[in-house]
Design an enzyme around this catalytic site. Sequence first.
Site, PDB file in Angstrom:
ATOM      1  N   HIS A 116     -10.091   4.191 -42.581  1.00 14.52           N
ATOM      2  CA  HIS A 116      -9.975   5.617 -42.897  1.00 14.52           C
ATOM      3  C   HIS A 116      -8.623   5.861 -43.544  1.00 14.52           C
ATOM      4  O   HIS A 116      -7.639   5.233 -43.185  1.00 14.52           O
ATOM      5  CB  HIS A 116     -10.102   6.470 -41.622  1.00 14.52           C
ATOM      6  CG  HIS A 116     -10.463   7.894 -41.926  1.00 14.52           C
ATOM      7  ND1 HIS A 116      -9.509   8.838 -42.201  1.00 14.52           N
ATOM      8  CD2 HIS A 116     -11.666   8.504 -42.044  1.00 14.52           C
ATOM      9  CE1 HIS A 116     -10.114   9.989 -42.465  1.00 14.52           C
ATOM     10  NE2 HIS A 116     -11.423   9.816 -42.370  1.00 14.52           N
ATOM     11  N   GLU A 162     -18.842   7.205 -39.818  1.00 12.83           N
ATOM     12  CA  GLU A 162     -20.089   6.826 -40.473  1.00 12.83           C
ATOM     13  C   GLU A 162     -20.856   5.738 -39.737  1.00 12.83           C
ATOM     14  O   GLU A 162     -22.068   5.626 -39.881  1.00 12.83           O
ATOM     15  CB  GLU A 162     -19.803   6.383 -41.917  1.00 12.83           C
ATOM     16  CG  GLU A 162     -19.173   7.458 -42.778  1.00 12.83           C
ATOM     17  CD  GLU A 162     -20.113   8.613 -43.100  1.00 12.83           C
ATOM     18  OE1 GLU A 162     -20.644   9.210 -42.139  1.00 12.83           O
ATOM     19  OE2 GLU A 162     -20.313   8.896 -44.274  1.00 12.83           O
TER      20      GLU A 162
HETATM   21  N1  ACO Z   1     -13.429  -3.288 -44.700  1.00 15.85           N
HETATM   22  C1  ACO Z   1     -12.596  -4.255 -45.094  1.00 15.85           C
HETATM   23  N2  ACO Z   1     -11.350  -4.027 -45.558  1.00 15.85           N
HETATM   24  C2  ACO Z   1     -10.959  -2.754 -45.636  1.00 15.85           C
HETATM   25  C3  ACO Z   1     -11.777  -1.690 -45.250  1.00 15.85           C
HETATM   26  C4  ACO Z   1     -13.060  -1.994 -44.759  1.00 15.85           C
HETATM   27  N3  ACO Z   1     -13.909  -1.045 -44.376  1.00 15.85           N
HETATM   28  N4  ACO Z   1     -11.121  -0.530 -45.449  1.00 15.85           N
HETATM   29  C5  ACO Z   1      -9.928  -0.845 -45.945  1.00 15.85           C
HETATM   30  N5  ACO Z   1      -9.828  -2.184 -46.067  1.00 15.85           N
HETATM   31  C6  ACO Z   1      -8.693  -2.926 -46.555  1.00 15.85           C
HETATM   32  C7  ACO Z   1      -8.545  -2.772 -48.058  1.00 15.85           C
HETATM   33  O1  ACO Z   1      -9.298  -3.750 -48.752  1.00 15.85           O
HETATM   34  C8  ACO Z   1      -7.078  -2.956 -48.241  1.00 15.85           C
HETATM   35  O2  ACO Z   1      -6.781  -4.332 -48.178  1.00 15.85           O
HETATM   36  P1  ACO Z   1      -5.662  -4.973 -49.133  1.00 15.85           P
HETATM   37  O3  ACO Z   1      -4.396  -4.214 -48.805  1.00 15.85           O
HETATM   38  O4  ACO Z   1      -5.674  -6.404 -48.739  1.00 15.85           O
HETATM   39  O5  ACO Z   1      -6.124  -4.684 -50.526  1.00 15.85           O
HETATM   40  C9  ACO Z   1      -6.479  -2.321 -46.985  1.00 15.85           C
HETATM   41  O6  ACO Z   1      -7.522  -2.359 -46.009  1.00 15.85           O
HETATM   42  C10 ACO Z   1      -6.029  -0.893 -47.174  1.00 15.85           C
HETATM   43  O7  ACO Z   1      -7.076  -0.176 -47.740  1.00 15.85           O
HETATM   44  P2  ACO Z   1      -6.880   1.116 -48.615  1.00 15.85           P
HETATM   45  O8  ACO Z   1      -7.652   0.912 -49.880  1.00 15.85           O
HETATM   46  O9  ACO Z   1      -5.460   1.501 -48.735  1.00 15.85           O
HETATM   47  O10 ACO Z   1      -7.582   2.173 -47.720  1.00 15.85           O
HETATM   48  P3  ACO Z   1      -7.984   3.606 -48.182  1.00 15.85           P
HETATM   49  O11 ACO Z   1      -7.212   4.571 -47.372  1.00 15.85           O
HETATM   50  O12 ACO Z   1      -7.933   3.785 -49.650  1.00 15.85           O
HETATM   51  O13 ACO Z   1      -9.526   3.589 -47.785  1.00 15.85           O
HETATM   52  C11 ACO Z   1     -11.618   4.009 -46.954  1.00 15.85           C
HETATM   53  C12 ACO Z   1     -10.146   4.356 -46.830  1.00 15.85           C
HETATM   54  C13 ACO Z   1     -12.091   4.340 -48.383  1.00 15.85           C
HETATM   55  C14 ACO Z   1     -12.445   4.833 -45.978  1.00 15.85           C
HETATM   56  C15 ACO Z   1     -11.813   2.506 -46.698  1.00 15.85           C
HETATM   57  O14 ACO Z   1     -11.360   2.194 -45.399  1.00 15.85           O
HETATM   58  C16 ACO Z   1     -13.234   2.027 -46.906  1.00 15.85           C
HETATM   59  O15 ACO Z   1     -13.594   1.696 -48.032  1.00 15.85           O
HETATM   60  N6  ACO Z   1     -14.078   1.973 -45.826  1.00 15.85           N
HETATM   61  C17 ACO Z   1     -15.447   1.569 -45.971  1.00 15.85           C
HETATM   62  C18 ACO Z   1     -16.322   2.734 -46.463  1.00 15.85           C
HETATM   63  C19 ACO Z   1     -16.506   3.790 -45.401  1.00 15.85           C
HETATM   64  O16 ACO Z   1     -16.644   3.510 -44.219  1.00 15.85           O
HETATM   65  N7  ACO Z   1     -16.556   5.049 -45.872  1.00 15.85           N
HETATM   66  C20 ACO Z   1     -16.696   6.225 -44.978  1.00 15.85           C
HETATM   67  C21 ACO Z   1     -15.357   6.836 -44.692  1.00 15.85           C
HETATM   68  S1  ACO Z   1     -15.452   8.142 -43.497  1.00 15.85           S
HETATM   69  C22 ACO Z   1     -15.875   9.499 -44.403  1.00 15.85           C
HETATM   70  O17 ACO Z   1     -15.489   9.668 -45.495  1.00 15.85           O
HETATM   71  C23 ACO Z   1     -16.777  10.516 -43.808  1.00 15.85           C
END
Ligand code: ACO
Length: 367
Positions: free
Chosen positions: A253, A308
């Site tokens: 998140h 989610e």
């Molecule tokens: N699985 C694996 N790795 C992840 C995940 C995940 N679900 N989420 C983040 N990471 C990793 C990223 O790849 C990144 O790694 P890196 O630094 O090696 O490149 C690191 O964690 C940081 O990620 P960010 O991109 O900075 O996280 P951001 O704040 O942009 O993303 C998000 C938040 C979009 C929700 C992300 O965690 C994600 O894609 N989750 C999966 C999709 C999801 O569950 N969506 C629903 C969100 S809840 C809602 O909106 C109602």
Amino acid sequence: MNVHLTKSQIGLDGVPAAETVLSHVDGERGELVIAGEHVADLAGKSSFEGVTARLWTGATGKALSEANVRASLGAARERAFRRLPELLPATRGLSIVDGFRAAIAPLRAENGLEHEATIVGAFPVIAGALVQRAEGGDPISPDPTLSHAADTLAMLLNRKPEPREVAALDAYFVTVCDHGMNASTFTTRVVASTQADLFAAVTAGYCALTGPLHGGAPEPVLEMLDAIGTPARIKPWVDNALERGERLMGFGHRVYRVRDPRADVLKAAIGRLAADGADLPFASEVEAYIRQALRRKNPDRPLETNVEFFTAILLDALAIPRPAFTPIFAVARAAGWTAHAREQQRTGRLIRPSSSYVGPIPGPANG
Ligand code: ACO
């Protein structure tokens, strides 16, 4: 010129863009306050209509009761049903997610009636009609005497829902009805900040919701659980996915650095529903392993379960078809979007950020 922004700047991490009385997310402590109450308290004692009344009262300054909202949503569902012949043609040939977008876009003001109710009332009617059509049936007419959650289920499932099913969907609606400045709410507020009307603002909000990084995640969560299949396959499946650099849906998140408080509210609602369709022990085992694997992979970036993951399990246990998950999220979130749009129009200012130009710099202008 040519100043490159950091990743946090590009994502507007932690940048406040509005003052709001509607909801507050504390990502460090894992707390969500909606209309002045912690989400866990609200989900236990308030109906969707009750929390919607509080959000709309906060946004407009006009006091509304749960009974007012229940009556206006019931009437709005009936009006939307009468408008289906005009709304549905644009959805022909489209998926439920895309058809929903096409059907909400032409919603318009109705003789001085509150736009908020017109929108929130129409959403489950449209979702129900699209689900029925996908199953080869006709739209089920709404019953204005039912609660919003009960009528939504009746229109989706084409049967009278059981009280425990209604309670579970109502808990879900309350839990996800608003959530600070998430991507779809921000989008809604940007559009409302131009003084465009609520219909335009909420349609834009829905478009932002559909992506898998926001409200499009629950269907892929179930696909992941299906693909894992058995407890023995959890470790190899998850390890392989992470090695391939995939994001695991339902985890991580932007704001929460600890567990999303909504995850536990929904997990408890699934427990109370005790549905045959919900394999909660298996899902919990998958969740536990993914949390552990994400801690190993990104020790410095806490990645916890988000709303989610359990949304997917709850909606699936209610036998709601997977392609309708995002529109059903929108049914609940429309309460927050409409409130934010009103609040933005009343108290906000045009939202117009800047960008950092990193393109080619021309020589002096000739003209
Ligand atoms: N699985 C694996 N790795 C992840 C995940 C995940 N679900 N989420 C983040 N990471 C990793 C990223 O790849 C990144 O790694 P890196 O630094 O090696 O490149 C690191 O964690 C940081 O990620 P960010 O991109 O900075 O996280 P951001 O704040 O942009 O993303 C998000 C938040 C979009 C929700 C992300 O965690 C994600 O894609 N989750 C999966 C999709 C999801 O569950 N969506 C629903 C969100 S809840 C809602 O909106 C109602």
